[in-house]
Design an enzyme around this catalytic site. Structure first.
Site, PDB file in Angstrom:
ATOM      1  N   HIS A  14       6.449-127.853 -72.748  1.00 41.51           N
ATOM      2  CA  HIS A  14       5.580-128.335 -73.821  1.00 41.51           C
ATOM      3  C   HIS A  14       4.133-127.893 -73.645  1.00 41.51           C
ATOM      4  O   HIS A  14       3.542-127.332 -74.555  1.00 41.51           O
ATOM      5  CB  HIS A  14       5.650-129.862 -73.920  1.00 41.51           C
ATOM      6  CG  HIS A  14       4.913-130.394 -75.096  1.00 41.51           C
ATOM      7  ND1 HIS A  14       3.547-130.582 -75.088  1.00 41.51           N
ATOM      8  CD2 HIS A  14       5.336-130.772 -76.323  1.00 41.51           C
ATOM      9  CE1 HIS A  14       3.166-131.048 -76.268  1.00 41.51           C
ATOM     10  NE2 HIS A  14       4.245-131.178 -77.031  1.00 41.51           N
ATOM     11  N   LEU A  75      13.642-132.789 -71.639  1.00 38.78           N
ATOM     12  CA  LEU A  75      14.748-133.691 -71.327  1.00 38.78           C
ATOM     13  C   LEU A  75      15.749-133.789 -72.471  1.00 38.78           C
ATOM     14  O   LEU A  75      16.929-134.000 -72.240  1.00 38.78           O
ATOM     15  CB  LEU A  75      14.234-135.085 -70.974  1.00 38.78           C
ATOM     16  CG  LEU A  75      13.826-135.271 -69.531  1.00 38.78           C
ATOM     17  CD1 LEU A  75      13.334-136.696 -69.289  1.00 38.78           C
ATOM     18  CD2 LEU A  75      14.959-134.943 -68.578  1.00 38.78           C
ATOM     19  N   GLY A  78      14.633-132.770 -78.834  1.00 37.82           N
ATOM     20  CA  GLY A  78      13.774-133.392 -79.833  1.00 37.82           C
ATOM     21  C   GLY A  78      13.253-132.382 -80.841  1.00 37.82           C
ATOM     22  O   GLY A  78      13.718-131.239 -80.919  1.00 37.82           O
ATOM     23  N   HIS A  80      10.580-130.588 -81.074  1.00 36.76           N
ATOM     24  CA  HIS A  80      10.067-129.300 -80.594  1.00 36.76           C
ATOM     25  C   HIS A  80      11.203-128.316 -80.345  1.00 36.76           C
ATOM     26  O   HIS A  80      11.085-127.137 -80.655  1.00 36.76           O
ATOM     27  CB  HIS A  80       9.254-129.487 -79.313  1.00 36.76           C
ATOM     28  CG  HIS A  80       7.955-130.177 -79.524  1.00 36.76           C
ATOM     29  ND1 HIS A  80       7.066-129.843 -80.529  1.00 36.76           N
ATOM     30  CD2 HIS A  80       7.375-131.206 -78.866  1.00 36.76           C
ATOM     31  CE1 HIS A  80       6.005-130.616 -80.468  1.00 36.76           C
ATOM     32  NE2 HIS A  80       6.169-131.463 -79.466  1.00 36.76           N
TER      33      HIS A  80
END
Length: 127
Positions: A14, A75, A78, A80
């Site tokens: 990220h 993890l 999502g 992104h």
């Protein structure tokens, strides 16, 4: 000298404003590189840190890489990973049609990764 079979593994994270945030990802990159010295193992970020994925991919391709595997170091799958990453990959594939660009699931989706995290949680549990 660059060859057509050069491959790159890109760990895609990220990014954050705090440079210390990247340290575990840099350690991960170093561990993977040490295990596969013949493979170019790089680290790219979605935002706030450099290099970003398009810049890194262009640099890798410029030095002769013909196949890139992107590993989202997230993890979960999502927004992104489900929305932003496919847009980036689509643009890269359009800009570099001769390069094979693959994307695998987010690391947190892998059972072995979840088992390792669970083992850590159990190891540090008190009581």
């Amino acid at each position: 000298m660059a060859t057509l079979s050069m491959r790159s593994l890109v760990l895609f994270a990220h990014g954050a404003r705090d440079p210390a945030w990247a340290q575990p990802f840099e350690r991960l990159r170093a561990l993977v590189q040490a295990a596969r010295p013949e493979l170019s193992v790089q680290l790219a970020f979605l935002e706030l840190m450099q290099p970003d994925l398009p810049s890194l991919a262009a640099a890798e391709i410029g030095r002769g890489v013909s196949a890139i595997t992107v590993v989202p170091v997230f993890l979960g799958q999502g927004g992104h990973v489900r929305r932003d990453l496919p847009q980036l990959i689509g643009s890269l594939r359009q800009s570099h049609p001769g390069v094979v660009i693959d994307v695998v699931d987010a690391v947190g989706e892998d059972d072995a990764v979840l088992q390792a995290i669970a083992a850590y949680c159990l190891r540090v549990a008190h009581g």
